[in-house]
Design a protein around this motif. Structure first.
Motif, PDB file in Angstrom:
ATOM      1  N   LYS A  65       0.810  -1.215   0.000  1.00 31.26           N
ATOM      2  CA  LYS A  65       0.000   0.000   0.000  1.00 31.26           C
ATOM      3  C   LYS A  65       0.845   1.266   0.000  1.00 31.26           C
ATOM      4  O   LYS A  65       0.541   2.232  -0.682  1.00 31.26           O
ATOM      5  N   LYS A  66       1.955   1.258   0.713  1.00 27.35           N
ATOM      6  CA  LYS A  66       2.771   2.463   0.875  1.00 27.35           C
ATOM      7  C   LYS A  66       3.592   2.814  -0.373  1.00 27.35           C
ATOM      8  O   LYS A  66       4.055   3.920  -0.519  1.00 27.35           O
ATOM      9  N   TYR A  67       3.753   1.875  -1.308  1.00 23.62           N
ATOM     10  CA  TYR A  67       4.575   2.129  -2.485  1.00 23.62           C
ATOM     11  C   TYR A  67       3.783   2.930  -3.514  1.00 23.62           C
ATOM     12  O   TYR A  67       2.674   2.571  -3.891  1.00 23.62           O
ATOM     13  N   ASN A  68       4.370   4.018  -3.992  1.00 22.90           N
ATOM     14  CA  ASN A  68       3.754   4.864  -5.004  1.00 22.90           C
ATOM     15  C   ASN A  68       4.008   4.243  -6.379  1.00 22.90           C
ATOM     16  O   ASN A  68       5.122   4.318  -6.903  1.00 22.90           O
ATOM     17  N   ILE A  69       2.980   3.656  -6.983  1.00 19.64           N
ATOM     18  CA  ILE A  69       3.144   2.967  -8.261  1.00 19.64           C
ATOM     19  C   ILE A  69       3.120   3.914  -9.465  1.00 19.64           C
ATOM     20  O   ILE A  69       3.401   3.499 -10.581  1.00 19.64           O
ATOM     21  N   GLN A  70       2.818   5.187  -9.249  1.00 18.65           N
ATOM     22  CA  GLN A  70       2.665   6.109 -10.371  1.00 18.65           C
ATOM     23  C   GLN A  70       3.914   6.239 -11.256  1.00 18.65           C
ATOM     24  O   GLN A  70       3.787   6.180 -12.481  1.00 18.65           O
ATOM     25  N   PRO A  71       5.129   6.401 -10.710  1.00 22.74           N
ATOM     26  CA  PRO A  71       6.304   6.488 -11.604  1.00 22.74           C
ATOM     27  C   PRO A  71       6.516   5.221 -12.440  1.00 22.74           C
ATOM     28  O   PRO A  71       6.832   5.311 -13.629  1.00 22.74           O
ATOM     29  N   LEU A  72       6.319   4.045 -11.844  1.00 24.02           N
ATOM     30  CA  LEU A  72       6.466   2.797 -12.589  1.00 24.02           C
ATOM     31  C   LEU A  72       5.389   2.696 -13.661  1.00 24.02           C
ATOM     32  O   LEU A  72       5.665   2.315 -14.805  1.00 24.02           O
ATOM     33  N   TYR A  73       4.162   3.042 -13.309  1.00 19.63           N
ATOM     34  CA  TYR A  73       3.066   3.025 -14.278  1.00 19.63           C
ATOM     35  C   TYR A  73       3.374   3.962 -15.445  1.00 19.63           C
ATOM     36  O   TYR A  73       3.221   3.590 -16.611  1.00 19.63           O
ATOM     37  N   GLN A  74       3.818   5.181 -15.155  1.00 17.01           N
ATOM     38  CA  GLN A  74       4.131   6.143 -16.218  1.00 17.01           C
ATOM     39  C   GLN A  74       5.244   5.613 -17.128  1.00 17.01           C
ATOM     40  O   GLN A  74       5.175   5.752 -18.347  1.00 17.01           O
TER      41      GLN A  74
END
Length: 146
Positions: A122-131
């Motif tokens: 939950k704490k990991y920000n997936i947005q950079p990997l997704y982008q």
């Protein structure tokens, strides 16, 4: 992150981020010339590494973990990416990728597609990997449909 949190994340199927330097040191022998680590994650003994050329998974097997299966998804084959962010409670984040798994991307008889899901705490920000993956998928889509 403490050892107990890593174990809980591992048992629940969540990947824990590992530094690119550590991944390069331990798995660099498996990289191609010019390949660099974008980011990487570990799930107890198994590892997934996102590089500038592919997604590499290391499946350590057996009691000692010395036996290992290495497989790749070439970034040039990624055609679709979706993400699901964590919600309340025990929800986790995930990134799904669809990729062409047949050897010829522009085959006249069609291509076969596979899907792979990666779950994150939950704490990991997936947005950079997704982008990162979404830009690759978009470029591949444009290239394949010219």
């Amino acid at each position: 992150m403490g050892i107990m949190n890593k174990m809980v994340n591992g048992l629940s199927g969540n990947l824990n981020e590992v530094s690119p330097e550590s991944l390069q040191q331990e798995y660099g022998a498996y990289f191609m010339e010019g390949e660099t680590v974008y980011t990487g994650f570990q799930l107890i003994r198994d590892v997934v590494i996102f590089t500038n050329k592919r997604i590499v998974t290391f499946d350590k097997q057996g009691t000692t973990g010395k036996k290992m299966r290495v497989s790749s998804i070439y970034l040039s084959a990624v055609i679709h990416v979706s993400a699901e962010t964590a919600g309340f409670g025990m929800d986790d984040s995930q990134v799904d990728i669809e990729y062409i798994d047949s050897p010829y991307y522009k085959a006249s008889g069609g291509v076969s597609v596979a899907k792979r899901t990666f779950e994150f705490p939950k704490k990991y920000n997936i947005q950079p990997l997704y982008q990162y993956l979404q830009q690759i998928a978009y470029n591949n889509h444009e290239s394949l449909n010219q």
